[in-house]
Design a protein around this motif. Structure first.
Motif, mmCIF file in Angstrom:
data_model
loop_
_atom_site.group_PDB
_atom_site.id
_atom_site.type_symbol
_atom_site.label_atom_id
_atom_site.label_comp_id
_atom_site.label_asym_id
_atom_site.label_seq_id
_atom_site.Cartn_x
_atom_site.Cartn_y
_atom_site.Cartn_z
ATOM 1 N N TYR A 4 97.750 25.616 113.148
ATOM 2 C CA TYR A 4 98.128 26.928 112.629
ATOM 3 C C TYR A 4 99.464 27.345 113.216
ATOM 4 N N SER A 51 98.488 27.093 107.724
ATOM 5 C CA SER A 51 97.642 26.027 108.245
ATOM 6 C C SER A 51 98.114 24.721 107.633
ATOM 7 N N THR A 80 99.471 28.719 116.867
ATOM 8 C CA THR A 80 98.309 29.498 117.253
ATOM 9 C C THR A 80 97.061 28.697 116.907
ATOM 10 N N SER A 81 95.924 29.320 116.999
ATOM 11 C CA SER A 81 94.680 28.645 116.624
ATOM 12 C C SER A 81 94.021 29.432 115.502
ATOM 13 N N LYS A 82 92.984 28.861 114.953
ATOM 14 C CA LYS A 82 92.248 29.492 113.869
ATOM 15 C C LYS A 82 91.678 30.817 114.357
ATOM 16 N N HIS A 83 91.715 31.792 113.490
ATOM 17 C CA HIS A 83 91.147 33.091 113.820
ATOM 18 C C HIS A 83 89.635 32.957 113.963
ATOM 19 N N GLU A 84 89.134 33.393 115.075
ATOM 20 C CA GLU A 84 87.694 33.346 115.326
ATOM 21 C C GLU A 84 87.084 34.691 114.959
ATOM 22 N N PHE A 85 86.092 34.662 114.092
ATOM 23 C CA PHE A 85 85.396 35.884 113.700
ATOM 24 C C PHE A 85 84.697 36.481 114.915
ATOM 25 N N ARG A 86 84.903 37.757 115.113
ATOM 26 C CA ARG A 86 84.196 38.482 116.166
ATOM 27 C C ARG A 86 83.392 39.589 115.498
ATOM 28 N N TYR A 87 82.150 39.679 115.864
ATOM 29 C CA TYR A 87 81.296 40.709 115.295
ATOM 30 C C TYR A 87 81.553 42.044 115.986
#
Length: 179
Positions: A4, A51, A80-87
């Motif tokens: 990314y 990406s 950067t890195s993949k966006h990590e979903f945060r609840y």
């Protein structure tokens, strides 16, 4: 493996400039995962999350500066890195309207920061008055992610108090999310 890259380009707004950048990205075999474009004065700003394979990302990194120079653009890139979903159990939308005055955005970003509230997006606009003696109008929209355990009633009361102290009109809307 996907890699990314965040790309920012700033330059004088003119027809076709965003097409030049997106065409380069496509020819480098990258995918535009997310993007935003805004006009500030006579300048446009384009922000993209790309990406692609290592080779594709490297091609963008090596060819975009040449394209930028050709079109009188300022560019900046960062891997950067993949966006990590945060609840987040709740999100909140803050809307503020006021007579324009320096420091208003900072008052609200500090309000949120001191409460550990994550800003997802922020949009501010000043509408110039066409009549002499009538102040410019300022509008601010902030989308936030609320931390677990955030007391919504207290947050609303504190926000309303800040708005009253600053003599601005403001409201907040809370949205609950199921996991």
């Amino acid at each position: 493996m996907e890699h990314y890259l965040v790309v920012t380009a700033v330059g004088t707004d003119r027809p076709g400039i965003s097409d030049e950048i997106t065409r380069l990205v496509t020819h480098c075999d990258c995918n535009i995962v997310d993007s935003r474009l805004a006009i500030f004065g006579r300048e446009f700003t384009l922000i993209m999350l790309l990406s692609g394979t290592t080779n594709a990302i490297t091609r963008v990194e090596s060819t975009l500066p040449l394209k930028a120079q050709e079109h009188d653009l300022l560019t900046m890139m960062k891997r950067t890195s993949k966006h990590e979903f945060r609840y987040f159990p709740y999100t909140a939308e803050f809307h503020i309207e006021a007579d324009d005055s320096p420091g208003l955005i900072e008052q609200f970003t500090r309000f949120l920061a001191t409460r550990g509230i994550d800003i997802g997006s922020l949009s501010a606009h000043t509408h110039e008055s066409k009549e002499p003696g009538i102040p410019n109008k300022f509008m601010l929209q902030i989308s936030t992610n609320l931390p677990e355990g955030c007391n919504l009633m207290t947050l609303q009361e504190e926000f309303e108090s800040l708005c009253q102290n600053l003599t601005v009109n403001g409201n907040v809307t809370f949205v609950g999310h199921n996991q």
